[in-house]
Scaffold this motif. Structure first.
Motif, PDB file in Angstrom:
ATOM      1  N   MET A   1      34.088  41.884  40.982  1.00 27.84           N
ATOM      2  CA  MET A   1      34.955  42.227  42.138  1.00 27.84           C
ATOM      3  C   MET A   1      35.682  43.540  41.826  1.00 27.84           C
ATOM      4  SD  MET A   1      36.941  41.193  45.055  1.00 27.84           S
ATOM      5  CE  MET A   1      36.209  39.593  45.310  1.00 27.84           C
ATOM      6  N   GLU A   2      35.579  44.476  42.744  1.00 25.80           N
ATOM      7  CA  GLU A   2      36.169  45.805  42.559  1.00 25.80           C
ATOM      8  C   GLU A   2      37.694  45.714  42.483  1.00 25.80           C
ATOM      9  OE1 GLU A   2      35.343  49.712  44.976  1.00 25.80           O
ATOM     10  OE2 GLU A   2      33.645  48.317  45.176  1.00 25.80           O
ATOM     11  N   ASN A   3      38.270  46.575  41.672  1.00 21.45           N
ATOM     12  CA  ASN A   3      39.731  46.654  41.565  1.00 21.45           C
ATOM     13  C   ASN A   3      40.394  45.356  41.140  1.00 21.45           C
ATOM     14  OD1 ASN A   3      39.945  49.373  42.186  1.00 21.45           O
ATOM     15  ND2 ASN A   3      39.838  48.935  44.379  1.00 21.45           N
ATOM     16  N   CYS A   4      39.650  44.529  40.414  1.00 22.43           N
ATOM     17  CA  CYS A   4      40.251  43.306  39.882  1.00 22.43           C
ATOM     18  C   CYS A   4      40.448  43.505  38.380  1.00 22.43           C
ATOM     19  CB  CYS A   4      39.359  42.096  40.141  1.00 22.43           C
ATOM     20  SG  CYS A   4      39.926  40.634  39.269  1.00 22.43           S
ATOM     21  N   VAL A   5      41.701  43.467  37.951  1.00 22.51           N
ATOM     22  CA  VAL A   5      42.021  43.777  36.558  1.00 22.51           C
ATOM     23  C   VAL A   5      41.327  42.806  35.585  1.00 22.51           C
ATOM     24  CG1 VAL A   5      44.233  42.527  36.592  1.00 22.51           C
ATOM     25  CG2 VAL A   5      43.895  44.354  34.961  1.00 22.51           C
ATOM     26  N   PHE A   6      41.216  41.539  35.946  1.00 21.79           N
ATOM     27  CA  PHE A   6      40.602  40.586  35.013  1.00 21.79           C
ATOM     28  C   PHE A   6      39.073  40.698  35.024  1.00 21.79           C
ATOM     29  CE2 PHE A   6      44.482  37.505  34.772  1.00 21.79           C
ATOM     30  CZ  PHE A   6      45.200  38.500  34.130  1.00 21.79           C
ATOM     31  N   CYS A   7      38.475  41.091  36.146  1.00 19.33           N
ATOM     32  CA  CYS A   7      37.037  41.416  36.121  1.00 19.33           C
ATOM     33  C   CYS A   7      36.800  42.600  35.190  1.00 19.33           C
ATOM     34  CB  CYS A   7      36.529  41.746  37.524  1.00 19.33           C
ATOM     35  SG  CYS A   7      36.188  40.314  38.561  1.00 19.33           S
ATOM     36  N   LYS A   8      37.714  43.572  35.223  1.00 21.30           N
ATOM     37  CA  LYS A   8      37.554  44.761  34.368  1.00 21.30           C
ATOM     38  C   LYS A   8      37.747  44.411  32.899  1.00 21.30           C
ATOM     39  CE  LYS A   8      38.507  48.246  37.815  1.00 21.30           C
ATOM     40  NZ  LYS A   8      39.460  49.203  38.385  1.00 21.30           N
ATOM     41  N   LYS A  45      33.549  34.939  35.770  1.00 13.68           N
ATOM     42  CA  LYS A  45      33.178  35.114  37.186  1.00 13.68           C
ATOM     43  C   LYS A  45      34.440  35.142  38.035  1.00 13.68           C
ATOM     44  CE  LYS A  45      32.140  30.560  39.207  1.00 13.68           C
ATOM     45  NZ  LYS A  45      31.155  29.784  39.958  1.00 13.68           N
ATOM     46  N   HIS A  46      34.405  35.951  39.070  1.00 13.69           N
ATOM     47  CA  HIS A  46      35.594  36.121  39.900  1.00 13.69           C
ATOM     48  C   HIS A  46      35.788  34.926  40.823  1.00 13.69           C
ATOM     49  CE1 HIS A  46      38.806  38.393  41.889  1.00 13.69           C
ATOM     50  NE2 HIS A  46      38.429  37.686  42.942  1.00 13.69           N
ATOM     51  N   LEU A  47      36.861  34.184  40.547  1.00  7.90           N
ATOM     52  CA  LEU A  47      37.335  33.133  41.449  1.00  7.90           C
ATOM     53  C   LEU A  47      38.787  33.521  41.730  1.00  7.90           C
ATOM     54  CD1 LEU A  47      36.079  30.066  39.384  1.00  7.90           C
ATOM     55  CD2 LEU A  47      35.287  30.644  41.687  1.00  7.90           C
ATOM     56  N   PHE A  95      44.931  37.980  41.306  1.00  7.47           N
ATOM     57  CA  PHE A  95      44.141  37.043  42.104  1.00  7.47           C
ATOM     58  C   PHE A  95      42.720  36.912  41.569  1.00  7.47           C
ATOM     59  CE2 PHE A  95      47.941  37.805  44.343  1.00  7.47           C
ATOM     60  CZ  PHE A  95      48.257  36.539  44.811  1.00  7.47           C
ATOM     61  N   HIS A  96      42.682  36.640  40.282  1.00  9.72           N
ATOM     62  CA  HIS A  96      41.484  36.213  39.566  1.00  9.72           C
ATOM     63  C   HIS A  96      41.990  35.050  38.712  1.00  9.72           C
ATOM     64  CE1 HIS A  96      37.702  37.323  37.039  1.00  9.72           C
ATOM     65  NE2 HIS A  96      38.235  36.212  36.509  1.00  9.72           N
ATOM     66  N   MET A  97      41.462  33.889  39.008  1.00  8.87           N
ATOM     67  CA  MET A  97      41.951  32.664  38.391  1.00  8.87           C
ATOM     68  C   MET A  97      42.130  32.794  36.868  1.00  8.87           C
ATOM     69  SD  MET A  97      39.896  29.127  38.342  1.00  8.87           S
ATOM     70  CE  MET A  97      40.386  27.883  37.171  1.00  8.87           C
TER      71      MET A  97
HETATM   72 ZN    ZN Z   1      38.143  39.313  39.223  1.00 10.17          ZN
END
Ligand code: ZN
Ligand code: AMP
Length: 111
Positions: A1-8, A45-47, A95-97
């Protein structure tokens, strides 16, 4: 997910002080600790929140809990608290679990 700090953090695009990583989960120390020990256990994974969990995620959700307890023991946290904030009114800001694990001081009552 773009611009999600925890995905990054999950992809390594943003650094973190990692405690654990595998193909499904990453755990790292919180950047703004609210207790002497404060780390996060995060599915890669982005939740968006726990509300996004589906039955297919039951194993993953259980893994977060088991890993949190294991990492707390391995890092000599002592007694600890596990928190999932779900939604802004509950204090969720990313907003990444993620699961907070806090310890190392006497923790007050919830809320
Ligand atoms: Zn995320
Ligand atoms: P929450 O308020 O439940 O959404 O929690 C988000 C947590 O993520 C907070 O405790 C933040 O301090 C932490 N946090 C935000 N960005 C980072 C980051 N880059 N590395 C480590 N922890 C972070």
């Amino acid at each position: 997910m773009e611009n999600c700090v925890f995905c990054k953090i999950a992809t390594g695009e943003i650094p973190a002080r990692k405690l654990y990583e595998d193909d499904e989960v990453i755990a790292f120390w919180d950047i703004d600790p609210q207790a002497p020990y404060h780390f996060l256990v995060v599915p890669k994974k982005h939740l968006a929140s726990t509300t996004a969990l589906r039955e297919a995620d039951d194993k993953l959700a259980g893994k977060l809990l088991r890993l949190g307890a294991k990492l707390a023991q391995e890092n000599n946290v002592g007694d600890f608290r596990v928190i999932f904030n779900n939604g802004p009114m509950a204090g969720q800001e990313v907003f990444h679990m993620h699961m907070h694990v806090l310890g190392g001081r006497k923790l007050g009552k919830l809320g």
